[in-house]
Write a protein that holds these residues in place. Structure first.
Motif, mmCIF file in Angstrom:
data_model
loop_
_atom_site.group_PDB
_atom_site.id
_atom_site.type_symbol
_atom_site.label_atom_id
_atom_site.label_comp_id
_atom_site.label_asym_id
_atom_site.label_seq_id
_atom_site.Cartn_x
_atom_site.Cartn_y
_atom_site.Cartn_z
ATOM 1 N N MET A 51 12.399 -31.634 -55.708
ATOM 2 C CA MET A 51 11.115 -32.072 -55.160
ATOM 3 C C MET A 51 11.176 -33.532 -54.710
ATOM 4 O O MET A 51 10.643 -33.882 -53.660
ATOM 5 N N LEU A 146 1.875 -25.142 -63.828
ATOM 6 C CA LEU A 146 2.390 -25.516 -62.519
ATOM 7 C C LEU A 146 3.771 -24.906 -62.312
ATOM 8 O O LEU A 146 4.671 -25.070 -63.124
ATOM 9 N N LEU A 148 6.970 -25.092 -60.269
ATOM 10 C CA LEU A 148 7.688 -25.979 -59.359
ATOM 11 C C LEU A 148 8.294 -25.222 -58.179
ATOM 12 O O LEU A 148 8.332 -25.747 -57.070
ATOM 13 N N SER A 150 7.086 -22.568 -56.650
ATOM 14 C CA SER A 150 6.019 -22.292 -55.686
ATOM 15 C C SER A 150 5.630 -23.565 -54.943
ATOM 16 O O SER A 150 5.435 -23.541 -53.722
ATOM 17 N N LEU A 151 5.524 -24.664 -55.666
ATOM 18 C CA LEU A 151 5.174 -25.935 -55.047
ATOM 19 C C LEU A 151 6.247 -26.355 -54.048
ATOM 20 O O LEU A 151 5.953 -26.793 -52.936
ATOM 21 N N GLN A 152 7.496 -26.185 -54.422
ATOM 22 C CA GLN A 152 8.602 -26.532 -53.537
ATOM 23 C C GLN A 152 8.564 -25.665 -52.269
ATOM 24 O O GLN A 152 8.789 -26.156 -51.166
ATOM 25 N N LEU A 155 5.864 -26.961 -49.998
ATOM 26 C CA LEU A 155 6.297 -28.204 -49.363
ATOM 27 C C LEU A 155 7.286 -27.925 -48.229
ATOM 28 O O LEU A 155 7.195 -28.529 -47.157
#
Length: 166
Positions: A51, A146, A148, A150-152, A155
């Protein structure tokens, strides 16, 4: 005034010195040398490093890497407790300090830069600033969920959309 902490155990035992590892980590981060950063961090830190690398590639300035300029910091001595160590880094201008945790993996000291370690750093800083324990607990519970990966993914999709727009 350099912040020093007593060193209960010798850090010159096998696996090197946690303080030297943290200094090498700061050097690598300052140079945006993510390959070296990965070698200096724990295996659990991969998601966070991925990230950060993505964020650095999106940043138009160098302010993120300036946060790791060791000439602006006073690095305390390592306090070793078995396979875990802590080292305090104090920013010279503001006087703000943060405690980094290092863990011994495969016989070498590695900086713990995973979500749990980052949350602990943030929690310690919030407590220092007077944030209540109840609000901390609530935020910690939200952070546990959270994902990570999915967030990555989100992004990356955003970066691809920006690239397509160019």
């Amino acid at each position: 005034v350099v912040m020093l902490m007593g060193n209960c155990n010798s850090s010159s035992s096998s696996g090197g010195d946690p303080k030297a590892t943290l200094l090498a980590f700061f050097d690598a981060m300052g140079k945006k040398d993510m390959e070296s950063v990965r070698k200096l961090t724990t295996s659990e830190s991969k998601g966070m490093i991925d990230m950060m690398q993505m964020g650095m590639s999106m940043a138009k300035d160098n302010t993120a890497s300036a946060n790791y300029d060791k000439t602006n910091m006073e690095i305390g001595e390592a306090v070793v407790n078995g396979d875990e160590a802590t080292v305090i880094a104090k920013e010279k201008t503001s006087g703000e300090s943060i405690t980094f945790t290092l863990k011994k993996q495969e016989g070498a000291w590695k900086v713990a830069f995973d979500m749990g370690s980052m949350m602990q750093m943030a929690t310690d800083k919030m407590k220092e600033k007077g944030v209540s324990a109840d609000s901390l607990k609530m935020m910690m519970n939200e952070m546990k969920d959270l994902n990570l990966d999915s967030l990555q993914k989100v992004l990356k999709e955003g970066i691809n959309a920006m690239d397509s727009a160019k």
